[in-house]
Design a protein around this motif. Structure first.
Motif, PDB file in Angstrom:
ATOM      1  N   THR A   1       0.826  -1.199   0.000  1.00 50.44           N
ATOM      2  CA  THR A   1       0.000   0.000   0.000  1.00 50.44           C
ATOM      3  C   THR A   1       0.861   1.250   0.000  1.00 50.44           C
ATOM      4  O   THR A   1       2.033   1.222   0.392  1.00 50.44           O
ATOM      5  CB  THR A   1      -0.912   0.034   1.246  1.00 50.44           C
TER       6      THR A   1
ATOM      7  N   THR B   1      -0.713   3.905   1.522  1.00 50.12           N
ATOM      8  CA  THR B   1      -1.397   4.647   2.572  1.00 50.12           C
ATOM      9  C   THR B   1      -0.551   4.776   3.828  1.00 50.12           C
ATOM     10  O   THR B   1      -0.890   5.532   4.732  1.00 50.12           O
ATOM     11  CB  THR B   1      -2.738   3.981   2.946  1.00 50.12           C
TER      12      THR B   1
ATOM     13  N   ASN C   1      -2.451  -0.795  -2.866  1.00 49.86           N
ATOM     14  CA  ASN C   1      -3.511  -0.080  -2.150  1.00 49.86           C
ATOM     15  C   ASN C   1      -4.344  -0.994  -1.254  1.00 49.86           C
ATOM     16  O   ASN C   1      -5.563  -0.851  -1.146  1.00 49.86           O
ATOM     17  CB  ASN C   1      -4.412   0.675  -3.129  1.00 49.86           C
TER      18      ASN C   1
ATOM     19  N   GLN D   1      -5.882  -0.630   9.985  1.00 49.80           N
ATOM     20  CA  GLN D   1      -6.506   0.644   9.664  1.00 49.80           C
ATOM     21  C   GLN D   1      -6.654   1.543  10.891  1.00 49.80           C
ATOM     22  O   GLN D   1      -7.207   1.149  11.914  1.00 49.80           O
ATOM     23  CB  GLN D   1      -7.880   0.421   9.038  1.00 49.80           C
TER      24      GLN D   1
END
Length: 391
Positions: free
Chosen positions: A58, A60, A88, A237
């Motif tokens: 990812t 992020t 991602n 997350q």
């Protein structure tokens, strides 16, 4: 918030609780001389170049961007072409990217898997084409076609996370000696993503370290959520961790006399979500003022800023520059006709085989060793620490 005067003493010491260095000369060492006259791991075989596929999970997380860039740069320095892809956090996307790399004729693959169980068909295709696979930091599971693994000593990373929590609570000093605090303390525990094999190692190391304190009542978990499945945060997350912390506060703490003294967090992104939830529910100030002790991992710059400011207590520094170097060295050894040297051939069983591994060391970052371990080493600049953003 109730004050704990021993926080200031814990934050003031500068010594990091550091793992002993792993033995071995490095992943590029080999006892087998390549047949073409080149030196395995030395770069002599790369004059002709070659294409290497690098699959990262990812963009992020700043950590994975830095990993991808470092691996790409190291390979290019040795003369390789590089196909670097970020997925991602989408499993089908990563599978498709690796399929395309194989189709495009890569000579080796370096893979940091999103889901360690989801790449069997890709690894079978790689094996059929004679493409060596280096598993990067996250072990690829349930496949015999994983040739090498580069990572940190992940069980001990968990030990370090728990140790830093105990230091923050005053139960230990940074040198490992017994602290002055007696407890009892209320803590909550978080785990990483259940599809990441490392998350289990972190959890086991941390919980094994905390268990004696939980058994004698020094530490209590008021929510009683102490199973990995209850604590796990899918895909690591931040938003999910924030919601879980908010739910724990609502279900267990709000409307009672209970307060949280510490939170075991296995990753800085989760830590920031946890801190946001705590601040939204009336916890304020710094650790020295009684803000709950929150741990972390990866020394992300936003969290390093929080540690510098006294809000987050600690993080684990895994120098991913060294990890990238070992991945590059291992790949170069394979493509030069040799075998990378492992310093662990027992620990990392992926369900089908024990994967030869090269383990790196890690350090606990506290407020007072940021300069020594992160700035002086060039990992972050003083300006980046002050601003909390990477330049």
């Amino acid at each position: 918030m109730k004050g704990k005067k021993f926080f200031a003493a814990a934050a003031g010491a500068a010594m990091a609780f550091t793992l002993a260095a792993c033995s071995g000369e490095g992943a590029g060492s080999t006892d087998e001389e390549p047949t073409d006259g080149s030196t395995a791991g030395g770069g002599d075989a790369v004059a002709e170049g070659g294409l290497v596929g690098v699959a990262m999970p990812t963009q992020t997380s700043e950590r994975w961007i830095a990993d991808g860039d470092a691996v790409e740069a190291g390979l290019m320095d040795l003369g390789y072409e590089v196909d670097l892809q970020f997925a991602n956090d989408d499993i089908p996307t990563q599978s498709q990217q690796i399929d395309q790399m194989i189709t495009n004729g890569v000579e080796a693959l370096i893979i940091a898997a999103i889901d360690g169980t989801a790449l069997n068909s890709q690894l079978e295709a790689a094996a059929a084409a004679g493409i060596p696979v280096v598993s990067y930091d996250r072990l690829i599971l349930d496949s015999e076609n994983v040739d090498f693994y580069v990572t940190f000593d992940n069980y001990n990373v968990g030990v370090q996370q728990a140790t830093s929590l105990l230091v923050g609570l005053g139960l230990l000093n940074q040198d490992g000696s017994e602290g002055d605090a007696e407890g009892p303390f209320n803590i909550e525990v978080f785990a990483g993503s259940p599809d990441d094999n490392n998350a289990t190692f972190f959890w086991n190391g941390a919980m094994d370290t905390l268990e004696p304190y939980m058994a004698d009542g020094t530490l209590t978990v008021p929510s009683e959520q102490t199973d990995f499945e209850q604590a796990a945060i899918l895909r690591w997350q931040q938003e999910t961790a924030q919601r879980r912390m908010e739910d724990l506060l609502t279900s267990t703490y709000v409307g009672t006399d209970l307060e949280i003294d510490g939170v075991l967090s296995p990753y800085d992104g989760l830590s920031r979500g946890i801190i946001t939830a705590l601040e939204s529910n009336g916890y304020e100030g710094t650790v020295a003022d009684g803000f709950p002790v929150v741990t972390g991992q990866d020394a992300e710059i936003a969290s390093v800023k929080l540690i510098s400011d006294g809000v987050q207590f600690s993080t684990i520094f895994k120098d991913t520059r060294k990890l990238a170097d070992q991945a590059v060295t291992a790949t170069d050894a394979f493509l030069a006709g040799g075998e990378p040297e492992a310093n662990d051939t027992e620990t990392y069983d992926n369900g089908v085989k024990v994967v030869p591994s090269y383990l790196l060391e890690s350090d606990i970052i506290y407020q007072d060793n940021i300069q020594e371990l992160l700035v002086d080493s060039g990992y972050w600049t003083a300006e980046e620490v002050e601003s909390g953003t990477a330049e």
